[in-house]
Design a protein around this motif. Sequence first.
Motif, PDB file in Angstrom:
ATOM      1  N   ALA A   1      36.974  42.143  41.861  1.00  0.00           N
ATOM      2  CA  ALA A   1      35.774  42.763  41.323  1.00  0.00           C
ATOM      3  C   ALA A   1      35.158  43.724  42.339  1.00  0.00           C
ATOM      4  CB  ALA A   1      34.770  41.686  40.932  1.00  0.00           C
ATOM      5  N   THR A   2      35.183  43.341  43.602  1.00  0.00           N
ATOM      6  CA  THR A   2      34.637  44.193  44.658  1.00  0.00           C
ATOM      7  C   THR A   2      35.415  45.502  44.771  1.00  0.00           C
ATOM      8  OG1 THR A   2      33.943  42.240  45.908  1.00  0.00           O
ATOM      9  CG2 THR A   2      34.107  44.309  47.111  1.00  0.00           C
ATOM     10  N   ILE A   3      36.738  45.403  44.764  1.00  0.00           N
ATOM     11  CA  ILE A   3      37.582  46.597  44.881  1.00  0.00           C
ATOM     12  C   ILE A   3      37.358  47.532  43.694  1.00  0.00           C
ATOM     13  CG2 ILE A   3      39.974  47.407  44.868  1.00  0.00           C
ATOM     14  CD1 ILE A   3      40.677  44.822  46.402  1.00  0.00           C
ATOM     15  N   THR A   4      37.282  46.968  42.480  1.00  0.00           N
ATOM     16  CA  THR A   4      37.083  47.787  41.277  1.00  0.00           C
ATOM     17  C   THR A   4      35.760  48.533  41.332  1.00  0.00           C
ATOM     18  OG1 THR A   4      38.399  46.238  39.961  1.00  0.00           O
ATOM     19  CG2 THR A   4      36.921  47.713  38.765  1.00  0.00           C
ATOM     20  N   LEU A   5      34.692  47.834  41.673  1.00  0.00           N
ATOM     21  CA  LEU A   5      33.385  48.472  41.742  1.00  0.00           C
ATOM     22  C   LEU A   5      33.317  49.497  42.875  1.00  0.00           C
ATOM     23  CD1 LEU A   5      31.091  45.387  41.105  1.00  0.00           C
ATOM     24  CD2 LEU A   5      31.457  47.328  39.583  1.00  0.00           C
ATOM     25  N   ARG A   6      33.977  49.186  43.971  1.00  0.00           N
ATOM     26  CA  ARG A   6      33.958  50.104  45.110  1.00  0.00           C
ATOM     27  C   ARG A   6      34.629  51.415  44.754  1.00  0.00           C
ATOM     28  NH1 ARG A   6      31.291  52.160  49.117  1.00  0.00           N
ATOM     29  NH2 ARG A   6      32.610  52.933  50.806  1.00  0.00           N
ATOM     30  N   ARG A   7      35.727  51.336  44.033  1.00  0.00           N
ATOM     31  CA  ARG A   7      36.432  52.549  43.620  1.00  0.00           C
ATOM     32  C   ARG A   7      35.568  53.415  42.714  1.00  0.00           C
ATOM     33  NH1 ARG A   7      42.458  50.034  42.306  1.00  0.00           N
ATOM     34  NH2 ARG A   7      43.167  49.934  44.503  1.00  0.00           N
ATOM     35  N   ARG A   8      34.761  52.794  41.888  1.00  0.00           N
ATOM     36  CA  ARG A   8      33.902  53.572  40.978  1.00  0.00           C
ATOM     37  C   ARG A   8      32.765  54.252  41.716  1.00  0.00           C
ATOM     38  NH1 ARG A   8      33.157  49.630  35.668  1.00  0.00           N
ATOM     39  NH2 ARG A   8      35.368  49.617  35.049  1.00  0.00           N
ATOM     40  N   LEU A   9      32.457  53.705  42.891  1.00  0.00           N
ATOM     41  CA  LEU A   9      31.351  54.297  43.656  1.00  0.00           C
ATOM     42  C   LEU A   9      31.803  55.451  44.549  1.00  0.00           C
ATOM     43  CD1 LEU A   9      29.481  51.046  44.710  1.00  0.00           C
ATOM     44  CD2 LEU A   9      28.678  52.780  43.097  1.00  0.00           C
TER      45      LEU A   9
ATOM     46  N   LEU B   1      30.429  36.502  48.566  1.00  0.00           N
ATOM     47  CA  LEU B   1      31.030  35.421  47.790  1.00  0.00           C
ATOM     48  C   LEU B   1      32.507  35.238  48.125  1.00  0.00           C
ATOM     49  CD1 LEU B   1      29.453  35.751  44.230  1.00  0.00           C
ATOM     50  CD2 LEU B   1      29.144  33.902  45.874  1.00  0.00           C
ATOM     51  N   THR B   2      33.203  36.360  48.324  1.00  0.00           N
ATOM     52  CA  THR B   2      34.618  36.270  48.687  1.00  0.00           C
ATOM     53  C   THR B   2      34.794  35.500  49.988  1.00  0.00           C
ATOM     54  OG1 THR B   2      35.102  38.380  47.591  1.00  0.00           O
ATOM     55  CG2 THR B   2      36.693  37.608  49.229  1.00  0.00           C
ATOM     56  N   ALA B   3      33.960  35.831  50.976  1.00  0.00           N
ATOM     57  CA  ALA B   3      34.038  35.132  52.263  1.00  0.00           C
ATOM     58  C   ALA B   3      33.698  33.651  52.100  1.00  0.00           C
ATOM     59  CB  ALA B   3      33.080  35.788  53.259  1.00  0.00           C
ATOM     60  N   VAL B   4      32.685  33.344  51.288  1.00  0.00           N
ATOM     61  CA  VAL B   4      32.293  31.946  51.070  1.00  0.00           C
ATOM     62  C   VAL B   4      33.425  31.181  50.395  1.00  0.00           C
ATOM     63  CG1 VAL B   4      30.746  30.426  49.783  1.00  0.00           C
ATOM     64  CG2 VAL B   4      29.820  32.400  51.005  1.00  0.00           C
ATOM     65  N   PHE B   5      34.036  31.770  49.368  1.00  0.00           N
ATOM     66  CA  PHE B   5      35.123  31.101  48.653  1.00  0.00           C
ATOM     67  C   PHE B   5      36.326  30.862  49.563  1.00  0.00           C
ATOM     68  CE2 PHE B   5      33.468  33.137  44.497  1.00  0.00           C
ATOM     69  CZ  PHE B   5      32.598  32.080  44.309  1.00  0.00           C
ATOM     70  N   ILE B   6      36.634  31.843  50.402  1.00  0.00           N
ATOM     71  CA  ILE B   6      37.746  31.665  51.343  1.00  0.00           C
ATOM     72  C   ILE B   6      37.435  30.528  52.315  1.00  0.00           C
ATOM     73  CG2 ILE B   6      38.983  32.731  53.275  1.00  0.00           C
ATOM     74  CD1 ILE B   6      38.783  35.392  51.795  1.00  0.00           C
ATOM     75  N   GLY B   7      36.182  30.478  52.782  1.00  0.00           N
ATOM     76  CA  GLY B   7      35.789  29.404  53.696  1.00  0.00           C
ATOM     77  C   GLY B   7      35.898  28.033  53.046  1.00  0.00           C
TER      78      GLY B   7
ATOM     79  N   VAL C   1      28.266  44.921  45.024  1.00  0.00           N
ATOM     80  CA  VAL C   1      29.486  44.910  45.838  1.00  0.00           C
ATOM     81  C   VAL C   1      29.280  44.058  47.081  1.00  0.00           C
ATOM     82  CG1 VAL C   1      30.971  46.327  47.312  1.00  0.00           C
ATOM     83  CG2 VAL C   1      30.393  47.112  45.018  1.00  0.00           C
ATOM     84  N   SER C   2      28.109  44.209  47.716  1.00  0.00           N
ATOM     85  CA  SER C   2      27.815  43.414  48.914  1.00  0.00           C
ATOM     86  C   SER C   2      27.797  41.922  48.583  1.00  0.00           C
ATOM     87  CB  SER C   2      26.457  43.825  49.505  1.00  0.00           C
ATOM     88  OG  SER C   2      26.472  45.189  49.882  1.00  0.00           O
ATOM     89  N   ALA C   3      27.210  41.574  47.431  1.00  0.00           N
ATOM     90  CA  ALA C   3      27.161  40.165  47.023  1.00  0.00           C
ATOM     91  C   ALA C   3      28.567  39.625  46.785  1.00  0.00           C
ATOM     92  CB  ALA C   3      26.318  40.025  45.757  1.00  0.00           C
ATOM     93  N   MET C   4      29.436  40.456  46.187  1.00  0.00           N
ATOM     94  CA  MET C   4      30.808  40.030  45.933  1.00  0.00           C
ATOM     95  C   MET C   4      31.575  39.810  47.239  1.00  0.00           C
ATOM     96  SD  MET C   4      31.516  39.549  42.725  1.00  0.00           S
ATOM     97  CE  MET C   4      29.953  38.691  42.759  1.00  0.00           C
ATOM     98  N   LEU C   5      31.307  40.671  48.222  1.00  0.00           N
ATOM     99  CA  LEU C   5      31.954  40.497  49.520  1.00  0.00           C
ATOM    100  C   LEU C   5      31.536  39.181  50.171  1.00  0.00           C
ATOM    101  CD1 LEU C   5      31.708  44.125  50.980  1.00  0.00           C
ATOM    102  CD2 LEU C   5      33.800  42.898  50.349  1.00  0.00           C
TER     103      LEU C   5
ATOM    104  N   VAL D   1      39.952  35.467  45.120  1.00  0.00           N
ATOM    105  CA  VAL D   1      40.757  36.594  44.631  1.00  0.00           C
ATOM    106  C   VAL D   1      40.009  37.339  43.534  1.00  0.00           C
ATOM    107  CG1 VAL D   1      42.862  37.193  43.388  1.00  0.00           C
ATOM    108  CG2 VAL D   1      42.961  35.558  45.271  1.00  0.00           C
ATOM    109  N   MET D   2      39.379  36.611  42.612  1.00  0.00           N
ATOM    110  CA  MET D   2      38.631  37.260  41.534  1.00  0.00           C
ATOM    111  C   MET D   2      37.453  38.056  42.077  1.00  0.00           C
ATOM    112  SD  MET D   2      38.671  34.078  38.832  1.00  0.00           S
ATOM    113  CE  MET D   2      37.541  34.888  37.699  1.00  0.00           C
ATOM    114  N   ALA D   3      36.731  37.470  43.041  1.00  0.00           N
ATOM    115  CA  ALA D   3      35.595  38.174  43.630  1.00  0.00           C
ATOM    116  C   ALA D   3      36.058  39.410  44.388  1.00  0.00           C
ATOM    117  CB  ALA D   3      34.821  37.244  44.555  1.00  0.00           C
ATOM    118  N   ALA D   4      37.184  39.311  45.094  1.00  0.00           N
ATOM    119  CA  ALA D   4      37.714  40.456  45.834  1.00  0.00           C
ATOM    120  C   ALA D   4      38.157  41.552  44.878  1.00  0.00           C
ATOM    121  CB  ALA D   4      38.878  40.007  46.706  1.00  0.00           C
TER     122      ALA D   4
END
Length: 250
Positions: free
Chosen positions: A241-249, A31-37, A25-29, A236-239
Amino acid sequence: MTVTTEHPVTADATGHPRRARLAFVSAMLILTAVFIGLGTWQVQRLFWKLALIARVEARIHTDPVPPPAPAQWGTVSTEKDEYRRVAATGTFEHHKSVLVQAVTERGGGFWLLTPLHLSDSSTVLVNRGFLPADRRDPAARAAGEIVAGPVTVTGLLRISEPGGAFLRSNDPANERWYSRDVAAIARAKGLGSVAPYFIDADATPNPGGLPVGGLTVIRFRNSHLVYALTWYGLAVMAAAATITLRRRLI
């Protein structure tokens, strides 16, 4: 008898360790920031490219001005000066001309670059235009190439093209030129004070019809919007994935 009790590794419903999923999840976060940048950077590049295109369009339709004088050569730049419409008056040094390999709308051949000696004793290279491959021999094109006496050349200021072409380096010793490298041509021909740019002559006809000027291609590759949408899509895809995994945790 000694009994050792081990702490079980916390796992989610699928049996994967919780800490591994948190790391993912941390890696996805990140990546999301990098992709937005990266997407934002491409948007900035898009507006820069649109502004450049607008400036060039304005330059090529203005009245010609004198080319930058020697005192201004140090400040000549692609962004500020390229494709500026200029007019220079001087005398051609035909015996110091070079042929640069070219591919144009008229097919393969050569650009004819000739030094123009100006009244201030400086020199500017002029791309007088296109010559077909079968006119490489000076004897086959002398009638159109030689222009005696003072002449005024109107055209577009272009920045030097150092080095050569893709996988082909300029070979001054054997008179093989693949790019309009002003400094290298000046050294090879023993020219004096030479401008760090050249002039692409306009379509004003030359005696005998050759060389053919006015073939400057003004085209800017502009794929920044596509790149921006791609990076934002990945964000958007990375975000997601992050939300989905976060909900499962939770």
